[in-house]
Design a protein around this motif. Structure first.
Motif, short mmCIF file in Angstrom:
data_model
loop_
_atom_site.label_atom_id
_atom_site.label_comp_id
_atom_site.label_asym_id
_atom_site.label_seq_id
_atom_site.Cartn_x
_atom_site.Cartn_y
_atom_site.Cartn_z
N UNK A 6 -5.96 3.32 10.24
CA UNK A 6 -7.41 3.21 10.11
C UNK A 6 -7.83 2.35 8.92
N UNK A 7 -6.87 1.82 8.16
CA UNK A 7 -7.19 1.05 6.97
C UNK A 7 -6.55 -0.33 7.03
N UNK A 8 -7.28 -1.33 6.54
CA UNK A 8 -6.76 -2.69 6.48
C UNK A 8 -6.09 -2.99 5.14
N UNK A 9 -6.55 -2.34 4.08
CA UNK A 9 -6.08 -2.67 2.74
C UNK A 9 -5.28 -1.54 2.09
N UNK A 10 -5.01 -0.47 2.84
CA UNK A 10 -4.24 0.65 2.33
C UNK A 10 -3.17 1.02 3.34
N UNK A 11 -2.08 1.60 2.83
CA UNK A 11 -1.08 2.21 3.70
C UNK A 11 -0.99 3.66 3.28
N UNK A 12 -1.29 4.57 4.20
CA UNK A 12 -1.39 6.00 3.88
C UNK A 12 -0.35 6.78 4.67
N UNK A 13 0.39 7.62 3.98
CA UNK A 13 1.36 8.48 4.65
C UNK A 13 1.15 9.93 4.22
N UNK A 14 1.40 10.85 5.13
CA UNK A 14 1.29 12.27 4.88
C UNK A 14 2.63 12.93 5.16
N UNK A 23 -1.77 0.74 -2.18
CA UNK A 23 -2.66 -0.42 -2.12
C UNK A 23 -1.90 -1.51 -1.38
N UNK A 24 -2.57 -2.14 -0.41
CA UNK A 24 -1.83 -3.00 0.51
C UNK A 24 -2.46 -4.39 0.64
N UNK A 25 -2.54 -5.07 -0.51
CA UNK A 25 -2.89 -6.50 -0.51
C UNK A 25 -1.83 -7.24 -1.33
N UNK A 26 -0.58 -7.17 -0.90
CA UNK A 26 0.53 -7.67 -1.73
C UNK A 26 0.44 -9.15 -2.07
N UNK A 28 -2.05 -10.79 -2.99
CA UNK A 28 -2.92 -10.99 -4.15
C UNK A 28 -2.55 -10.03 -5.27
N UNK A 29 -1.32 -9.50 -5.24
CA UNK A 29 -0.87 -8.49 -6.21
C UNK A 29 -1.81 -7.28 -6.21
N UNK A 30 -2.29 -6.95 -5.01
CA UNK A 30 -3.18 -5.81 -4.80
C UNK A 30 -4.46 -5.88 -5.64
N UNK A 31 -4.97 -7.10 -5.77
CA UNK A 31 -6.28 -7.27 -6.41
C UNK A 31 -7.31 -6.48 -5.62
N UNK A 32 -8.21 -5.83 -6.34
CA UNK A 32 -9.16 -4.92 -5.71
C UNK A 32 -10.43 -5.66 -5.30
N UNK A 33 -10.45 -6.11 -4.04
CA UNK A 33 -11.68 -6.71 -3.52
C UNK A 33 -12.59 -5.60 -2.98
N UNK A 34 -13.74 -5.98 -2.47
CA UNK A 34 -14.72 -4.99 -2.04
C UNK A 34 -14.18 -4.14 -0.89
N UNK A 35 -13.46 -4.77 0.04
CA UNK A 35 -12.90 -4.02 1.17
C UNK A 35 -11.92 -2.95 0.70
N UNK A 36 -11.04 -3.33 -0.23
CA UNK A 36 -10.08 -2.35 -0.75
C UNK A 36 -10.80 -1.21 -1.48
N UNK A 37 -11.79 -1.56 -2.29
CA UNK A 37 -12.52 -0.53 -3.04
C UNK A 37 -13.21 0.45 -2.10
N UNK A 38 -13.84 -0.08 -1.07
CA UNK A 38 -14.53 0.80 -0.11
C UNK A 38 -13.55 1.70 0.62
#
Length: 264
Positions: A6-14, A23-26, A28-38
Motif C-alpha cells: 500500500x506504500x510507494x516510499x516505504x517497505x513495511x513488514x509485520x 524508508x524506501x527511496x534508496x 535519493x539516499x531516502x531523502x524525505x520528499x512530501x510523498x514519503x512524509x505523508x
C-alpha cells in the motif's frame, strides 16, 4: 494494518509483535520528499493504533538511513501555506513517533542527516553502524532544525551542547555519537541487522507492558514542550527561508562550493 503493497516510499513488514518500517527511496539516499512524509505519517498512525504491535523498528533501504529533507521539493514550495502544511506533517510525525505506545528502535547506516536525524532521534533506542555519518546540518543552508530536532538534541545532550552541535553542523561518526549520547549502541559496518535482531529479542523477552508504561509517563511529562518547540521550529524555519544566508546556502549547495554567509 497496511502492508508494504500500500506504500510507494516505504517497505513495511509485520512479524508477531514487531513492525518494521523501511524508508524506501534508496536512489535519493531516502531523502524525505512530501510523498514519503505523508506515507510515513499514515503508517506511524496505523502502527500506533494497532495494540498487537509492541516494538517498532525504523530503518532505511539502500545506502543510508536518510539524507534528510528533499531539497529540490523544499525549493519548489513557494507559498507560505504550502510550506506550513508540509511542516505540520513533519511535526505530526515527530509527535506520533515520540508518543508511540511501543518500544521504538532506529537502525542507522550511512547518512542520517537533517530531518532524517531528527526522525531517528525521536525513537527510544538508536543503533548506529560505526561508519555512519550523523549530522544536524541545517545550518549549512542557513536553516534551523525541524522535526523536533531542537527538542531531541536537548534531551540527549543538554541545551548547551545541543546548541554547539547545531551551530557547527558537524558530521560525526557512530563512535563519537555514542560518546556524546546521541545514539545508544554502535556496531561494526554491516552488522546493523544482527544488532537490531538482538535488541528486538531482548525486548520480546522483557515485560514490555512495564517498559511501555514507563515510556508513557516520561513522554507525557514532556509532550507539551515538544509540541511548543515544533511550533517554534515551523515559524522560525519560514523566517529563515527569507534570509540572504539561506539563499546563499542553497546556491552554494547546488553549485557544490563553500557558502559565503554574511549574517543577514
Amino acid at each position: 494494518m497496511k502492508t508494504n503493497l500500500d506504500y510507494e516510499t516505504l517497505h513495511v513488514t509485520l512479524e508477531g509483535m514487531v513492525a518494521t518500517i523501511e524508508l524506501n527511496r534508496p536512489k535519493s539516499l531516502n531523502a524525505m520528499n512530501i510523498s514519503l512524509l505523508r506515507e510515513l505519517l499514515i503508517c506511524l498512525k496505523e502502527v500506533k493504533k494497532d495494540d498487537s504491535i509492541k516494538v517498532l523498528i525504523l530503518k532505511g533501504k539502500g545506502g543510508a538511513f536518510s539524507s534528510g529533507g528533499d531539497i529540490k521539493e523544499m525549493l519548489a514550495m513557494a507559498s507560505e501555506q504550502q510550506f506550513h502544511s508540509v511542516m505540520d506533517i513533519i511535526s505530526d510525525i515527530a509527535v506520533t513517533l515520540y508518543t508511540m505506545p511501543k518500544v521504538t528502535v532506529a537502525g542507522i547506516h550511512g547518512a542520517s542527516a537533517g530531518l532524517g536525524f531528527s526522525v531517528a532521534l525521536a525513537c527510544d533506542y538508536i543503533i548506529s553502524e560505526e561508519d555512519s555519518k550523523l549530522a544536524m546540518n541545517f545550518i549549512g543552508i542557513g536553516l534551523i532544525p525541524d522535526g523536533g530536532g531542537h527538542f531531541f538534541m536537548e534531551q540527549r545532550l543538554g541545551a548547551a551542547k545541543a546548541k554547539q552541535l547545531i551551530w557547527s553542523g558537524k558530521v560525526i561518526g557512530g563512535q563519537e555519537a555514542l560518546m556524546k549520547g546521541l545514539v545508544d549502541e554502535v556496531v561494526a559496518s554491516g552488522k546493523l541487522d544482527q544488532a537490531i535482531e538482538k535488541y528486538k529479542m531482548i525486548c520480546l523477552n522483557s515485560p514490555l507492558q512495564a517498559m511501555i508504561k514507563t515510556k508513557q509517563i516520561l513522554t507525557e511529562n514532556h509532550q507539551s514542550t515538544l509540541e511548543k518547540m515544533l511550533e517554534m521550529e515551523k515559524e522560525g524555519q519560514w523566517i529563515m527561508r527569507t534570509t540572504k544566508d539561506h539563499k546563499e546556502g542553497v546556491q552554494a549547495f547546488i553549485q557544490k562550493r563553500k557558502p559565503n554567509f554574511i549574517g543577514e
